[in-house]
Design an enzyme around this catalytic site. Structure first.
Site, PDB file in Angstrom:
ATOM      1  N   HIS A 136      -5.135  -6.100   6.680  1.00 16.44           N
ATOM      2  CA  HIS A 136      -6.181  -5.413   5.919  1.00 16.44           C
ATOM      3  C   HIS A 136      -7.306  -6.349   5.464  1.00 16.44           C
ATOM      4  O   HIS A 136      -7.237  -7.551   5.653  1.00 16.44           O
ATOM      5  CB  HIS A 136      -5.548  -4.673   4.750  1.00 16.44           C
ATOM      6  CG  HIS A 136      -4.593  -3.610   5.241  1.00 16.44           C
ATOM      7  ND1 HIS A 136      -4.920  -2.287   5.307  1.00 16.44           N
ATOM      8  CD2 HIS A 136      -3.346  -3.710   5.756  1.00 16.44           C
ATOM      9  CE1 HIS A 136      -3.915  -1.616   5.834  1.00 16.44           C
ATOM     10  NE2 HIS A 136      -2.943  -2.451   6.104  1.00 16.44           N
TER      11      HIS A 136
ATOM     12  N   ASP B 172      -7.246   1.141   4.459  1.00  9.20           N
ATOM     13  CA  ASP B 172      -7.944   0.504   5.589  1.00  9.20           C
ATOM     14  C   ASP B 172      -9.431   0.354   5.341  1.00  9.20           C
ATOM     15  O   ASP B 172     -10.178   0.063   6.280  1.00  9.20           O
ATOM     16  CB  ASP B 172      -7.762   1.368   6.854  1.00  9.20           C
ATOM     17  CG  ASP B 172      -6.314   1.509   7.241  1.00  9.20           C
ATOM     18  OD1 ASP B 172      -5.515   0.659   6.824  1.00  9.20           O
ATOM     19  OD2 ASP B 172      -5.984   2.464   7.964  1.00  9.20           O
TER      20      ASP B 172
ATOM     21  N   GLY C 231       0.841  -1.204   0.000  1.00  6.39           N
ATOM     22  CA  GLY C 231       0.000   0.000   0.000  1.00  6.39           C
ATOM     23  C   GLY C 231       0.869   1.243   0.000  1.00  6.39           C
ATOM     24  O   GLY C 231       0.516   2.250  -0.614  1.00  6.39           O
ATOM     25  N   SER C 232       2.002   1.173   0.684  1.00  2.00           N
ATOM     26  CA  SER C 232       2.920   2.320   0.719  1.00  2.00           C
ATOM     27  C   SER C 232       3.420   2.630  -0.684  1.00  2.00           C
ATOM     28  O   SER C 232       3.545   3.799  -1.071  1.00  2.00           O
ATOM     29  CB  SER C 232       4.117   2.016   1.626  1.00  2.00           C
ATOM     30  OG  SER C 232       3.684   1.692   2.911  1.00  2.00           O
TER      31      SER C 232
ATOM     32  N   ASN D  66      10.830   0.285  -9.268  1.00  2.00           N
ATOM     33  CA  ASN D  66      10.276  -1.047  -9.535  1.00  2.00           C
ATOM     34  C   ASN D  66       9.522  -1.458  -8.282  1.00  2.00           C
ATOM     35  O   ASN D  66      10.123  -1.772  -7.265  1.00  2.00           O
ATOM     36  CB  ASN D  66      11.373  -2.058  -9.858  1.00  2.00           C
ATOM     37  CG  ASN D  66      10.791  -3.459 -10.051  1.00  2.00           C
ATOM     38  OD1 ASN D  66       9.575  -3.657  -9.947  1.00  2.00           O
ATOM     39  ND2 ASN D  66      11.639  -4.433 -10.307  1.00  2.00           N
TER      40      ASN D  66
ATOM     41  N   SER E 102      -4.055  -1.367   0.556  1.00  2.00           N
ATOM     42  CA  SER E 102      -2.978  -2.224   1.073  1.00  2.00           C
ATOM     43  C   SER E 102      -3.519  -3.637   1.202  1.00  2.00           C
ATOM     44  O   SER E 102      -4.655  -3.831   1.647  1.00  2.00           O
ATOM     45  CB  SER E 102      -2.528  -1.744   2.452  1.00  2.00           C
ATOM     46  OG  SER E 102      -1.739  -2.737   3.071  1.00  2.00           O
TER      47      SER E 102
HETATM   48  C1  LIG Z   1      -3.888   4.218   6.033  1.00  2.00           C
HETATM   49  C2  LIG Z   1      -2.731   3.391   5.568  1.00  2.00           C
HETATM   50  N1  LIG Z   1      -2.041   3.770   4.483  1.00  2.00           N
HETATM   51  C3  LIG Z   1      -0.997   3.062   4.012  1.00  2.00           C
HETATM   52  C4  LIG Z   1      -0.599   1.896   4.629  1.00  2.00           C
HETATM   53  C5  LIG Z   1       0.590   1.152   4.091  1.00  2.00           C
HETATM   54  O1  LIG Z   1       0.270  -0.105   3.580  1.00  2.00           O
HETATM   55  P1  LIG Z   1       1.403  -1.239   3.472  1.00  2.00           P
HETATM   56  O2  LIG Z   1       1.618  -1.765   4.850  1.00  2.00           O
HETATM   57  O3  LIG Z   1       0.831  -2.271   2.563  1.00  2.00           O
HETATM   58  O4  LIG Z   1       2.605  -0.598   2.918  1.00  2.00           O
HETATM   59  C6  LIG Z   1      -1.278   1.462   5.758  1.00  2.00           C
HETATM   60  C7  LIG Z   1      -0.843   0.227   6.433  1.00  2.00           C
HETATM   61  O5  LIG Z   1      -1.385  -0.247   7.390  1.00  2.00           O
HETATM   62  C8  LIG Z   1      -2.365   2.220   6.247  1.00  2.00           C
HETATM   63  O6  LIG Z   1      -3.040   1.823   7.314  1.00  2.00           O
END
Ligand SMILES: Cc1ncc(COP(=O)(O)O)c(C=O)c1O
Length: 442
Positions: free
Chosen positions: A219, A193, A86-87, A288, A214
């Site tokens: 999740h 979320d 998600g990041s 990437n 994410s």
């Molecule tokens: C609101 C929100 N954004 C972004 C992320 C990031 O997701 P990931 O852990 O898959 O990188 C999270 C992760 O919990 C999140 O809660």
């Protein structure tokens, strides 16, 4: 044995392994941990992921196509791009707005409105792209910005806003959409979320130019690790695809049959007079951020289970509410706006300053009794060492974000929790208040 037979046996054994493991999974109050989240996999996800690693090709490919088509349909959007987290999806979404190929690209110092109570990798891409975050406070109970406050954050440099729907709770999208349209502001939604939450019957994540998800195990849909960015705009999709895939300009599918590519001009491009294969022509400064094919393979199975997962999350939220409404004099309880229908990620609580006990007293007691608790992500993220001294604008006082930083937590409502878990949680909450003299019930 031929190959088909070998595979048949492998899958049969994987199923057997799943059933063997699940026999050992029994909840024993006080002995088993009450998790706040976790992936709900059964033999279907196990077989899907083994199937995806047996071919010689394990890189993103056929399952990507199947998953992204099904996911786009589910979300009600035209295009989905899978990522490794998600990041990464957030990074791609913000970077897309800054690409030289984005019309009226955002430039250094342009402002993006975002809440101070947030997740780090919602904010980080804004800073990494040299944009100026403009912070708003959030409401206690919804943990989202007060949409009416948006106006006071807007300046002549405001180009976009990036809002998470906190813990599955939709923002006030009527007001946000109207404000964005009136001021020509681009909306990005961090929907990480909030999969399957709706506002006015429309899925969160599908309102703005780009939505992100994410697929980490905490999740609604788990791929082990993974994420997605989605949009209705084909040009934005191709731009995000390029950013994910090293920055190259080519948007051919893996199984593209035309030797001249999907653009039908693969070898006709010229760079400074030199004919150049479009597949290796770099049009963006990219990354990437691809997952393996086994991640969407798991996602395909998980997507089929979403209606059931959502129903369970909603039911579990109600059950948690029943536990905590008796203690409302100590806690601010969560709530959703009238047009919102959240698929809750978790159950947030804020300990009232006058409660007579501290967050640590409560969370430590729960953890000692093997019940998971978490702080509400970063609380006021500006309190964290990484973000000290960043260039930003604070558009209003951040009193609630500060209170969340010191007094808020969340507990689980994920589909792996059942009545036995809630009875145990209830008994421990009651015990906490029986034992904690300064927090005695009136
Ligand atoms: C609101 C929100 N954004 C972004 C992320 C990031 O997701 P990931 O852990 O898959 O990188 C999270 C992760 O919990 C999140 O809660």
């Amino acid at each position: 044995m031929d190959e088909e037979e070998i595979q048949k046996q492998i899958f049969a054994l994987v199923k057997e392994l799943y059933h063997e493991r699940s026999k050992q999974k029994k909840f024993i109050p006080g002995k088993s941990r009450v998790l706040f989240s976790g992936d709900i996999f059964d033999e279907r996800e196990m077989v899907a992921r083994v199937k995806a690693v047996l071919p010689e090709w394990i890189t993103l490919g056929p399952r990507d196509v199947e998953f992204t088509e099904a996911f786009s349909k589910f979300m009600g959007v035209k295009h989905t791009l899978v990522t490794n987290s998600g990041s990464s999806a957030n990074l791609i979404a913000v970077s897309a707005l800054c690409s030289k190929n984005f019309p009226n690209r955002l430039r250094k110092g342009d402002e993006i409105i975002t809440p101070a109570c947030t997740f780090p990798t919602t904010l980080s891409p804004i800073i990494l792209n040299n944009l100026m975050p403009v912070f708003l406070d959030v409401e206690l109970g919804t943990y989202n910005i007060n949409a009416q406050s948006l106006e006071k954050a807007i300046s002549n440099k405001t180009k976009a806003m990036f809002i998470p729907h906190t813990l599955g709770n939709p923002n006030e999208m009527d007001v946000i959409m109207e404000t964005c349209e009136r001021h020509n502001i681009i909306l990005l939604e961090d929907n990480c979320d909030s999969l399957d939450s709706t506002y006015g019957g429309k899925r969160t994540g599908s309102f703005g130019l780009i939505g992100t998800s994410s697929f980490y195990p905490a999740h609604h849909l788990s791929m082990g690790e993974g994420g997605a960015a989605y949009t209705n705009d084909l040009k934005i999709y191709r731009l995000m695809l390029s950013l994910r895939n090293w920055g190259r300009g080519c948007y051919c599918a893996l199984n593209e049959k035309n030797p001249q590519g999907a653009c039908n001009a693969r070898f006709d491009y010229k760079v400074k007079g030199v004919p150049y294969d479009h597949k290796y022509l770099y049009t963006n400064i990219g990354f990437n951020l691809k997952p393996l094919d086994l991640q969407p393979a798991v996602g395909i199975e998980q997507l089929k289970k979403q209606p059931d997962f959502t129903e369970k999350r909603k039911k579990n939220f109600k059950r948690m509410y029943k536990i905590f409404e008796r203690f409302e004099e100590f806690f601010i309880l969560p709530y959703a706006l009238p047009k919102s229908d959240p698929s809750w990620f978790a159950f947030p609580l804020t300990i009232k300053p006058e409660a007579g006990f501290e967050r640590k007293d409560f969370t430590l007691f729960m953890e000692q009794n093997l019940i998971d608790t978490r702080h509400l992500f970063a609380g006021n993220i500006l309190q964290h060492p990484a973000y000290e001294g960043i260039e930003c604008r604070v558009a209003e006082k951040l009193d609630n974000a500060d209170l969340i930083f010191s007094n808020s937590l969340f507990m689980g409502v994920y589909p792996g929790l059942f009545e036995a878990h809630f009875e145990y949680i209830e008994s421990k909450v009651e015990e906490f208040f029986r034992n904690n003299k300064s927090a005695k019930l009136k």
